[in-house]
Write a protein that holds these residues in place. Structure first.
Motif, PDB file in Angstrom:
ATOM      1  N   TYR A  45       6.282  -5.810   2.762  1.00  0.00           N
ATOM      2  CA  TYR A  45       5.018  -5.529   2.098  1.00  0.00           C
ATOM      3  C   TYR A  45       5.296  -5.110   0.657  1.00  0.00           C
ATOM      4  CZ  TYR A  45       3.928  -4.989   7.054  1.00  0.00           C
ATOM      5  OH  TYR A  45       3.810  -5.182   8.404  1.00  0.00           O
ATOM      6  N   TYR A  46       4.394  -5.502  -0.244  1.00  0.00           N
ATOM      7  CA  TYR A  46       4.579  -5.187  -1.657  1.00  0.00           C
ATOM      8  C   TYR A  46       3.248  -4.794  -2.278  1.00  0.00           C
ATOM      9  CZ  TYR A  46       8.882  -7.841  -0.959  1.00  0.00           C
ATOM     10  OH  TYR A  46      10.086  -8.296  -0.488  1.00  0.00           O
ATOM     11  N   THR A  47       3.314  -3.913  -3.239  1.00  0.00           N
ATOM     12  CA  THR A  47       2.135  -3.672  -4.043  1.00  0.00           C
ATOM     13  C   THR A  47       1.935  -4.868  -4.965  1.00  0.00           C
ATOM     14  OG1 THR A  47       1.029  -2.010  -5.408  1.00  0.00           O
ATOM     15  CG2 THR A  47       3.317  -2.489  -5.946  1.00  0.00           C
ATOM     16  N   ASP A  48       0.703  -5.129  -5.341  1.00  0.00           N
ATOM     17  CA  ASP A  48       0.382  -6.347  -6.088  1.00  0.00           C
ATOM     18  C   ASP A  48       1.172  -6.475  -7.384  1.00  0.00           C
ATOM     19  OD1 ASP A  48      -3.178  -6.556  -5.228  1.00  0.00           O
ATOM     20  OD2 ASP A  48      -1.380  -7.187  -4.160  1.00  0.00           O
ATOM     21  N   SER A  49       1.403  -5.379  -8.056  1.00  0.00           N
ATOM     22  CA  SER A  49       2.030  -5.440  -9.378  1.00  0.00           C
ATOM     23  C   SER A  49       3.492  -5.875  -9.344  1.00  0.00           C
ATOM     24  CB  SER A  49       1.912  -4.086 -10.084  1.00  0.00           C
ATOM     25  OG  SER A  49       2.616  -3.086  -9.370  1.00  0.00           O
ATOM     26  N   VAL A  50       4.122  -5.869  -8.165  1.00  0.00           N
ATOM     27  CA  VAL A  50       5.534  -6.270  -8.095  1.00  0.00           C
ATOM     28  C   VAL A  50       5.747  -7.545  -7.290  1.00  0.00           C
ATOM     29  CG1 VAL A  50       6.178  -3.828  -8.265  1.00  0.00           C
ATOM     30  CG2 VAL A  50       6.205  -4.956  -6.020  1.00  0.00           C
ATOM     31  N   GLU A  58       6.760   2.378  12.586  1.00  0.00           N
ATOM     32  CA  GLU A  58       5.657   1.671  11.943  1.00  0.00           C
ATOM     33  C   GLU A  58       5.628   1.854  10.430  1.00  0.00           C
ATOM     34  OE1 GLU A  58       1.893   3.021  13.313  1.00  0.00           O
ATOM     35  OE2 GLU A  58       0.749   1.440  12.315  1.00  0.00           O
ATOM     36  N   VAL A  59       5.401   0.766   9.723  1.00  0.00           N
ATOM     37  CA  VAL A  59       5.205   0.832   8.276  1.00  0.00           C
ATOM     38  C   VAL A  59       3.805   1.351   7.977  1.00  0.00           C
ATOM     39  CG1 VAL A  59       4.933  -0.519   6.165  1.00  0.00           C
ATOM     40  CG2 VAL A  59       6.816  -1.024   7.716  1.00  0.00           C
ATOM     41  N   VAL A  60       3.736   2.341   7.103  1.00  0.00           N
ATOM     42  CA  VAL A  60       2.462   2.785   6.549  1.00  0.00           C
ATOM     43  C   VAL A  60       2.641   2.855   5.045  1.00  0.00           C
ATOM     44  CG1 VAL A  60       1.742   4.031   8.611  1.00  0.00           C
ATOM     45  CG2 VAL A  60       3.101   5.202   6.869  1.00  0.00           C
ATOM     46  N   PHE A  61       1.549   3.093   4.314  1.00  0.00           N
ATOM     47  CA  PHE A  61       1.624   2.954   2.866  1.00  0.00           C
ATOM     48  C   PHE A  61       1.347   4.236   2.093  1.00  0.00           C
ATOM     49  CE2 PHE A  61       2.298  -1.363   3.518  1.00  0.00           C
ATOM     50  CZ  PHE A  61       1.379  -1.837   4.442  1.00  0.00           C
ATOM     51  N   ALA A  62       1.076   5.306   2.814  1.00  0.00           N
ATOM     52  CA  ALA A  62       0.820   6.581   2.159  1.00  0.00           C
ATOM     53  C   ALA A  62       2.088   7.421   2.152  1.00  0.00           C
ATOM     54  CB  ALA A  62      -0.288   7.331   2.872  1.00  0.00           C
ATOM     55  N   TYR A  63       2.448   7.954   0.989  1.00  0.00           N
ATOM     56  CA  TYR A  63       3.713   8.681   0.903  1.00  0.00           C
ATOM     57  C   TYR A  63       3.702   9.921   1.786  1.00  0.00           C
ATOM     58  CZ  TYR A  63       1.690  12.092  -2.386  1.00  0.00           C
ATOM     59  OH  TYR A  63       0.934  13.074  -2.971  1.00  0.00           O
ATOM     60  N   LYS A  64       2.534  10.482   2.034  1.00  0.00           N
ATOM     61  CA  LYS A  64       2.474  11.701   2.845  1.00  0.00           C
ATOM     62  C   LYS A  64       2.872  11.459   4.294  1.00  0.00           C
ATOM     63  CE  LYS A  64      -1.139  13.638  -0.089  1.00  0.00           C
ATOM     64  NZ  LYS A  64      -2.534  14.094  -0.176  1.00  0.00           N
ATOM     65  N   ASP A  65       2.904  10.204   4.711  1.00  0.00           N
ATOM     66  CA  ASP A  65       3.221   9.876   6.103  1.00  0.00           C
ATOM     67  C   ASP A  65       4.692   9.585   6.329  1.00  0.00           C
ATOM     68  OD1 ASP A  65       0.082   8.136   6.328  1.00  0.00           O
ATOM     69  OD2 ASP A  65       0.592  10.177   6.992  1.00  0.00           O
ATOM     70  N   TYR A  66       5.510   9.714   5.284  1.00  0.00           N
ATOM     71  CA  TYR A  66       6.937   9.464   5.441  1.00  0.00           C
ATOM     72  C   TYR A  66       7.681  10.776   5.629  1.00  0.00           C
ATOM     73  CZ  TYR A  66       6.592   4.517   4.862  1.00  0.00           C
ATOM     74  OH  TYR A  66       6.306   3.202   5.090  1.00  0.00           O
ATOM     75  N   ASP A  67       8.626  10.732   6.563  1.00  0.00           N
ATOM     76  CA  ASP A  67       9.291  11.957   7.001  1.00  0.00           C
ATOM     77  C   ASP A  67      10.537  12.302   6.190  1.00  0.00           C
ATOM     78  OD1 ASP A  67       8.584  10.490  10.086  1.00  0.00           O
ATOM     79  OD2 ASP A  67       7.554  12.275   9.328  1.00  0.00           O
ATOM     80  N   GLU A  92       3.512   6.324  -6.032  1.00  0.00           N
ATOM     81  CA  GLU A  92       2.828   5.126  -5.563  1.00  0.00           C
ATOM     82  C   GLU A  92       3.755   4.238  -4.732  1.00  0.00           C
ATOM     83  OE1 GLU A  92       1.526   2.324  -8.497  1.00  0.00           O
ATOM     84  OE2 GLU A  92       3.463   2.264  -9.527  1.00  0.00           O
ATOM     85  N   PHE A  93       3.134   3.555  -3.788  1.00  0.00           N
ATOM     86  CA  PHE A  93       3.839   2.619  -2.933  1.00  0.00           C
ATOM     87  C   PHE A  93       4.324   1.427  -3.754  1.00  0.00           C
ATOM     88  CE2 PHE A  93       4.793  -0.020   0.598  1.00  0.00           C
ATOM     89  CZ  PHE A  93       4.283  -1.278   0.308  1.00  0.00           C
ATOM     90  N   VAL A  94       5.556   0.979  -3.480  1.00  0.00           N
ATOM     91  CA  VAL A  94       6.106  -0.199  -4.151  1.00  0.00           C
ATOM     92  C   VAL A  94       6.367  -1.320  -3.147  1.00  0.00           C
ATOM     93  CG1 VAL A  94       8.013  -1.121  -5.511  1.00  0.00           C
ATOM     94  CG2 VAL A  94       7.187   1.195  -5.946  1.00  0.00           C
TER      95      VAL A  94
END
Length: 122
Positions: A58-63, A101-110, A45-47
């Motif tokens: 950018y942050y996920t709500d829980s942090v 560019e910032v994105v939030f899906a882990y599959k999009d990180y190289d 999950e994105f943090v």
């Protein structure tokens, strides 16, 4: 780009940790950087994420309000300051990078680091 995380450990609830991610390569300053985490039996999950310039975070709500992401482009390093840690923050934390560019899906990180374990006891 090669990424190496450090700073994980075993702490008690309410404690703080600072994770670091050191990057190799001359193009670090053009990469968006992101922290993800994965707990046992759960999806990654994105943090938190930071733009290549450091201006946008950018942050996920829980942090939100507890974690702070930052970067030092002169040192090719991104940080995650984690305060008021909770048992539910327990996970392997991964640093990741992608151009621009910032994105939030882990599959999009190289690019990915090997991960660092954070364990928060109650």
């Amino acid at each position: 780009v090669q990424l190496v995380e450090s700073g994980g450990g075993l702490v008690q609830a309410g404690d703080s940790l600072r994770l670091s991610c050191a990057a190799s390569g001359r193009t670090f300053s053009t990469y968006a950087m992101c922290w993800f985490r994965q707990a046992p039996g759960k999806e990654r999950e994105f943090v938190a994420a930071i733009s290549w310039s450091g201006r946008n975070k950018y942050y996920t709500d829980s942090v939100k309000g507890r974690f702070t992401i930052s970067r030092d482009n002169a040192k090719n390093t991104v940080y995650l300051q984690m305060n008021s840690l909770k048992p539910e923050d327990t996970a392997v934390y991964y640093c990741s990078a992608r151009p621009y560019e910032v994105v939030f899906a882990y599959k999009d990180y190289d690019y990915w680091g090997q991960g660092t374990q954070v364990t928060v006891s109650s």
